[in-house]
Design a protein around this motif. Structure first.
Motif, PDB file in Angstrom:
ATOM      1  N   ARG A 267      17.556 -26.377  30.575  1.00  0.00           N
ATOM      2  CA  ARG A 267      17.524 -26.971  31.975  1.00  0.00           C
ATOM      3  C   ARG A 267      18.848 -26.691  32.360  1.00  0.00           C
ATOM      4  O   ARG A 267      20.011 -25.998  31.629  1.00  0.00           O
ATOM      5  N   LYS A 268      19.246 -26.787  33.507  1.00  0.00           N
ATOM      6  CA  LYS A 268      20.484 -26.721  34.263  1.00  0.00           C
ATOM      7  C   LYS A 268      21.043 -28.224  34.761  1.00  0.00           C
ATOM      8  O   LYS A 268      20.056 -28.816  35.221  1.00  0.00           O
ATOM      9  N   ASP A 269      22.184 -28.486  34.690  1.00  0.00           N
ATOM     10  CA  ASP A 269      22.959 -29.635  35.110  1.00  0.00           C
ATOM     11  C   ASP A 269      22.915 -29.499  36.869  1.00  0.00           C
ATOM     12  O   ASP A 269      22.532 -28.435  37.335  1.00  0.00           O
ATOM     13  N   ASN A 270      23.617 -30.570  37.256  1.00  0.00           N
ATOM     14  CA  ASN A 270      23.649 -30.613  38.913  1.00  0.00           C
ATOM     15  C   ASN A 270      24.701 -29.573  39.362  1.00  0.00           C
ATOM     16  O   ASN A 270      24.873 -29.342  40.637  1.00  0.00           O
ATOM     17  N   GLU A 271      25.636 -28.946  38.251  1.00  0.00           N
ATOM     18  CA  GLU A 271      26.571 -27.993  38.517  1.00  0.00           C
ATOM     19  C   GLU A 271      26.162 -26.528  38.351  1.00  0.00           C
ATOM     20  O   GLU A 271      26.754 -25.827  38.422  1.00  0.00           O
ATOM     21  N   ARG A 272      24.704 -26.175  38.039  1.00  0.00           N
ATOM     22  CA  ARG A 272      24.187 -25.057  37.634  1.00  0.00           C
ATOM     23  C   ARG A 272      24.596 -24.647  36.251  1.00  0.00           C
ATOM     24  O   ARG A 272      24.509 -23.675  35.873  1.00  0.00           O
ATOM     25  N   GLN A 273      24.912 -25.431  35.465  1.00  0.00           N
ATOM     26  CA  GLN A 273      25.266 -25.289  34.112  1.00  0.00           C
ATOM     27  C   GLN A 273      24.571 -25.568  33.269  1.00  0.00           C
ATOM     28  O   GLN A 273      23.810 -26.439  33.125  1.00  0.00           O
ATOM     29  N   PRO A 274      24.082 -24.630  32.222  1.00  0.00           N
ATOM     30  CA  PRO A 274      23.255 -24.684  31.100  1.00  0.00           C
ATOM     31  C   PRO A 274      23.351 -25.848  30.309  1.00  0.00           C
ATOM     32  O   PRO A 274      24.444 -26.260  29.567  1.00  0.00           O
ATOM     33  N   LEU A 275      22.169 -26.448  29.946  1.00  0.00           N
ATOM     34  CA  LEU A 275      21.907 -27.570  29.056  1.00  0.00           C
ATOM     35  C   LEU A 275      21.305 -26.979  27.716  1.00  0.00           C
ATOM     36  O   LEU A 275      20.253 -26.200  28.217  1.00  0.00           O
ATOM     37  N   VAL A 276      21.471 -27.120  26.531  1.00  0.00           N
ATOM     38  CA  VAL A 276      20.660 -26.526  25.458  1.00  0.00           C
ATOM     39  C   VAL A 276      20.299 -27.626  24.689  1.00  0.00           C
ATOM     40  O   VAL A 276      20.601 -28.484  24.525  1.00  0.00           O
ATOM     41  N   ASN A 277      19.322 -26.992  23.708  1.00  0.00           N
ATOM     42  CA  ASN A 277      18.848 -27.882  22.681  1.00  0.00           C
ATOM     43  C   ASN A 277      18.963 -27.058  21.312  1.00  0.00           C
ATOM     44  O   ASN A 277      19.214 -25.616  21.627  1.00  0.00           O
ATOM     45  N   ALA A 278      19.357 -27.627  20.502  1.00  0.00           N
ATOM     46  CA  ALA A 278      19.414 -27.078  18.962  1.00  0.00           C
ATOM     47  C   ALA A 278      19.159 -27.919  17.870  1.00  0.00           C
ATOM     48  O   ALA A 278      18.929 -29.025  18.067  1.00  0.00           O
ATOM     49  N   GLN A 279      18.985 -27.230  16.679  1.00  0.00           N
ATOM     50  CA  GLN A 279      18.674 -28.546  15.596  1.00  0.00           C
ATOM     51  C   GLN A 279      19.277 -28.560  14.330  1.00  0.00           C
ATOM     52  O   GLN A 279      19.238 -29.275  13.682  1.00  0.00           O
ATOM     53  N   THR A 280      20.601 -27.798  14.237  1.00  0.00           N
ATOM     54  CA  THR A 280      21.499 -27.928  12.915  1.00  0.00           C
ATOM     55  C   THR A 280      21.925 -29.328  12.927  1.00  0.00           C
ATOM     56  O   THR A 280      21.618 -30.036  11.937  1.00  0.00           O
ATOM     57  N   ALA A 281      22.454 -29.797  13.933  1.00  0.00           N
ATOM     58  CA  ALA A 281      22.771 -31.211  14.179  1.00  0.00           C
ATOM     59  C   ALA A 281      21.962 -31.565  15.651  1.00  0.00           C
ATOM     60  O   ALA A 281      22.246 -30.942  16.504  1.00  0.00           O
ATOM     61  N   ASN A 282      20.852 -32.251  15.441  1.00  0.00           N
ATOM     62  CA  ASN A 282      19.719 -32.334  16.597  1.00  0.00           C
ATOM     63  C   ASN A 282      20.400 -32.557  17.971  1.00  0.00           C
ATOM     64  O   ASN A 282      21.270 -33.396  17.945  1.00  0.00           O
ATOM     65  N   SER A 283      20.414 -31.490  18.569  1.00  0.00           N
ATOM     66  CA  SER A 283      21.101 -31.628  20.233  1.00  0.00           C
ATOM     67  C   SER A 283      19.917 -31.598  21.226  1.00  0.00           C
ATOM     68  O   SER A 283      19.037 -30.605  21.243  1.00  0.00           O
ATOM     69  N   ARG A 284      19.967 -32.372  22.302  1.00  0.00           N
ATOM     70  CA  ARG A 284      19.114 -32.449  23.126  1.00  0.00           C
ATOM     71  C   ARG A 284      19.856 -32.236  24.474  1.00  0.00           C
ATOM     72  O   ARG A 284      20.371 -33.375  24.896  1.00  0.00           O
ATOM     73  N   ASN A 285      19.476 -31.431  25.375  1.00  0.00           N
ATOM     74  CA  ASN A 285      20.322 -31.428  26.848  1.00  0.00           C
ATOM     75  C   ASN A 285      21.925 -31.483  26.552  1.00  0.00           C
ATOM     76  O   ASN A 285      22.500 -32.091  27.434  1.00  0.00           O
ATOM     77  N   ARG A 286      22.377 -30.909  25.705  1.00  0.00           N
ATOM     78  CA  ARG A 286      23.825 -30.806  25.427  1.00  0.00           C
ATOM     79  C   ARG A 286      24.526 -29.622  26.261  1.00  0.00           C
ATOM     80  O   ARG A 286      24.045 -28.724  26.550  1.00  0.00           O
ATOM     81  N   PHE A 287      25.652 -30.032  26.802  1.00  0.00           N
ATOM     82  CA  PHE A 287      26.430 -28.965  27.516  1.00  0.00           C
ATOM     83  C   PHE A 287      26.648 -27.828  26.987  1.00  0.00           C
ATOM     84  O   PHE A 287      27.151 -28.197  25.556  1.00  0.00           O
ATOM     85  N   TRP A 288      26.355 -26.665  27.306  1.00  0.00           N
ATOM     86  CA  TRP A 288      26.232 -25.433  26.552  1.00  0.00           C
ATOM     87  C   TRP A 288      27.738 -25.238  25.633  1.00  0.00           C
ATOM     88  O   TRP A 288      27.765 -24.554  24.836  1.00  0.00           O
TER      89      TRP A 288
END
Length: 119
Positions: free
Chosen positions: A74-95
């Protein structure tokens, strides 16, 4: 998906076997740079150009060895991407991953917009 059963070709997963690009961050980064069939992508200059489903690749120490990949969700309010990943579980983390213990001042990023093959 294509390339089965050759592990260093294509992007695929089948049961207990998979391509390097499916499971190795460095391999996926290079696969995305050159793939012309199956999963294809276009490298873009800025993170702001990414949409959900696109990929950010990380070379944490700037060595040329790509260490990690994350998917834009998804994107945050400033149109910056938020990412998910799994090595260390990350959800909606700033890119940028600046809060990661792996982050260094030498970090390099690659941004890939995944081609929508269904539109």
């Amino acid at each position: 998906m294509h390339g089965v059963p050759v592990r260093d070709q294509g992007w695929w997963w089948r049961g207990e076997n998979w391509s390097y690009s499916w499971a190795v961050a460095h391999s996926l980064r290079w696969y995305l740079s050159g793939s012309t069939k199956g999963l294809t992508a276009k490298e873009v200059e800025r993170a702001e150009e990414l949409r959900p489903g696109d990929i950010v690749c990380y070379d944490f120490d700037g060595s040329g060895r790509w260490d990690h990949n994350a998917i834009v969700v998804r994107k945050d309010n400033e149109r910056q991407p938020l990412v998910n990943a799994q090595t260390a579980n990350s959800r909606n983390r700033f890119w940028k991953y600046e809060d990661s213990t792996a982050w260094t001042e030498n970090i390099k990023y690659k941004f890939f917009a995944i081609h929508d093959q269904f539109s």
